[in-house]
Enzyme design. Structure first.
Site, short mmCIF file in Angstrom:
data_model
loop_
_atom_site.label_atom_id
_atom_site.label_comp_id
_atom_site.label_asym_id
_atom_site.label_seq_id
_atom_site.Cartn_x
_atom_site.Cartn_y
_atom_site.Cartn_z
N HIS A 205 16.25 14.21 -1.30
CA HIS A 205 15.87 12.83 -1.58
C HIS A 205 14.75 12.89 -2.62
O HIS A 205 13.72 13.51 -2.38
CB HIS A 205 15.38 12.14 -0.31
N GLY A 241 17.28 6.16 -1.74
CA GLY A 241 16.77 5.76 -3.04
C GLY A 241 17.65 4.81 -3.82
O GLY A 241 17.37 4.53 -4.99
N GLY A 284 17.61 3.08 2.83
CA GLY A 284 16.59 2.34 3.56
C GLY A 284 16.57 0.93 3.02
O GLY A 284 17.20 0.02 3.56
N ARG A 321 3.48 -4.42 -0.75
CA ARG A 321 4.10 -3.77 -1.90
C ARG A 321 3.44 -4.15 -3.24
O ARG A 321 3.26 -3.28 -4.10
CB ARG A 321 5.60 -4.06 -1.96
N TYR A 325 2.02 -0.95 -5.21
CA TYR A 325 2.88 -0.46 -6.29
C TYR A 325 2.95 -1.38 -7.50
O TYR A 325 3.62 -1.05 -8.47
CB TYR A 325 4.31 -0.26 -5.78
N CYS A 354 -10.42 -11.11 1.90
CA CYS A 354 -11.67 -10.90 1.17
C CYS A 354 -11.53 -9.65 0.32
O CYS A 354 -12.20 -8.63 0.53
CB CYS A 354 -12.84 -10.79 2.15
N GLU A 355 -10.60 -9.69 -0.62
CA GLU A 355 -10.28 -8.58 -1.52
C GLU A 355 -9.76 -9.14 -2.83
O GLU A 355 -8.84 -9.96 -2.84
CB GLU A 355 -9.19 -7.67 -0.92
N TYR A 390 10.16 -2.40 3.55
CA TYR A 390 8.75 -2.05 3.33
C TYR A 390 7.89 -3.31 3.26
O TYR A 390 7.00 -3.44 2.45
CB TYR A 390 8.61 -1.17 2.08
#
Length: 432
Positions: A205, A241, A284, A321, A325, A354-355, A390
């Protein structure tokens, strides 16, 4: 099969799989994950040509989703003790019968534990339930042999190259911790023989969300390693993938051509070894990504200089995500009423955390971007699409936010398949 992505991205969306977005939000609250069962079934059936389809449940491990996938004949991969437990709870048997099936192929194990290490709990679970192991490190061989002498194992091999939609999802090459380095296979085979283990499977993979050009290179690399392993092999896995179209204009991959490539690889190995070999694929995100959406409510709208922000009640604690990414997710607006709305406008979409990184419209590297959406009002609902892989599995309690609810839509019915966390849940197990 090649099919264009269809989505309401950038416009209005009032339904998900026939269910009213507004009604779902009213009944279950926001933010909420919603999955369309029929989309999952369709993606499972896309891969029917393969002998074994094995779901990488780390993409979406809700028990109702696992049960649905199991009923479609899809087997499961587990990367932790918890995922072994989930698979068993969803109805998967721990292991298969030893005799070949009516097609002459060796049996496929319902659950395979795939990892680069055994932590102590996972080794105990593998031994207790007799779970087949896909070893990503040579040290696992001796550790398994001490507890399960004579076991069959699969080797996960790093072919020396990798590719993914992000460097963080690249699982091959020197920059990846995953798999046994391809040049070490002769030594690993000696260690397996010394430990009394039979290498019956081979798995590669190279990355998540890659393209078929790079995935096709795996077949050639796996064939070379398979010849080194020899006649003990009864299964080869193409890994996962498979790409999913997230952006407008992207399309599904040519799965028929991909299977043909791997089937030819399998047949050459069968001719060389003189027995049947099971051909496996391990998707997945492909099975669940398009089924899932996050429904979140617009709670504030403001302008910072020249940039307009929609702030919603979901954050990267809900869907990580984009912050991890720089991932793109289509978005649509569900207005709270029938009042006229202005023309589409460019907006950044952010959450309540708070970010500064709590932005859904950002690029890789954390740069804030914008999206064209219809003019919104506080109280409108935003649908973040293609969030079924995800998504919830990477959610967190950061800022002491509760995990969202999950809902499964199946035909004309929908039901809660995970309750929203409560404040009491957040502190359960803690003490002063």
């Amino acid at each position: 099969m090649i099919a264009s992505m269809t989505t309401a991205t950038g416009g209005f969306r009032h339904e998900i799989a026939g269910a009213s977005v507004a009604a779902l939000a009213k009944q279950y609250g926001t933010p909420i994950y919603v999955y369309d069962a029929e989309t999952i079934r369709r993606r499972c059936r896309d891969l029917a040509a393969w002998d074994t389809v094995r779901f990488a449940q780390k993409a979406c491990s809700n028990l109702a989703v696992l049960d649905l996938i199991r009923r479609e004949g899809v087997l499961v991969d587990a990367v932790s003790t918890g995922e072994i437990h989930r698979a068993l709870a969803a109805g998967y048997p721990a292991h298969a019968a030893h005799q070949p099936g009516p097609d002459g192929l060796p049996p496929a194990q319902p659950i395979v534990y795939t990892a680069d290490i055994f932590d102590r709990d996972s080794l105990e679970a593998v031994v207790k339930h007799g779970i087949h192991v896909n070893c990503g490190s040579a040290d696992m061989l001796e550790q398994l042999a001490e507890r399960m002498p004579g076991a069959d194992v699969t080797l996960r091999v790093n072919p020396g190259f990798g590719h993914g939609h992000s460097q963080k999802t690249n699982t091959g090459g020197e920059g990846s911790k995953h798999g046994i380095w391809h040049e070490e296979i002769p030594d690993v085979l000696r260690r397996a023989e010394w430990a009394g283990l039979a290498v019956s499977g081979l798995h590669m993979h190279i990355g998540s969300g890659t393209d078929l050009v790079h995935l096709a290179e795996v077949a050639e690399a796996l064939e070379r390693v398979a010849i080194e392993v020899g006649r003990s092999l009864t299964m080869v896995s193409a890994g996962g993938g498979l790409p999913v179209p997230y952006k407008p204009g992207e399309v599904h991959a040519d799965l028929s051509g991909y299977f043909t490539l791997w089937d030819a690889t399998r047949k050459r190995l069968e001719d060389r070894f003189g027995h049947r070999i099971r051909l496996e694929i391990e998707p997945g995100r492909y099975l669940t990504a398009e089924s899932g959406s996050v429904i979140t409510e617009v709670r504030a709208i403001k302008t910072q200089g020249a940039r307009k922000y929609l702030l919603v009640d979901a954050g990267f604690n809900t869907l990580a995500r984009p912050v991890l990414y720089g991932s793109y997710h289509p978005m649509s607006l569900c207005p709270q009423d029938a009042a006229p709305r202005g023309a589409a406008e460019e907006v950044a979409v952010g959450g309540p955390l708070c970010e500064s990184g709590d932005i859904f419209t950002q690029t890789d590297g954390g740069f804030v971007a914008t999206r064209s959406l219809p003019a919104a009002a506080v109280g409108d609902l935003l649908v973040i699409e293609i969030a079924g892989a995800y998504g919830f599995v990477m959610a967190s309690n950061y800022n002491s936010k509760p995990l969202p609810a999950e809902v499964l839509i199946d035909g004309t019915a929908h039901r809660l398949v995970r309750a929203r966390q409560t404040p009491e849940d957040l502190v359960r197990g803690e003490c002063v």
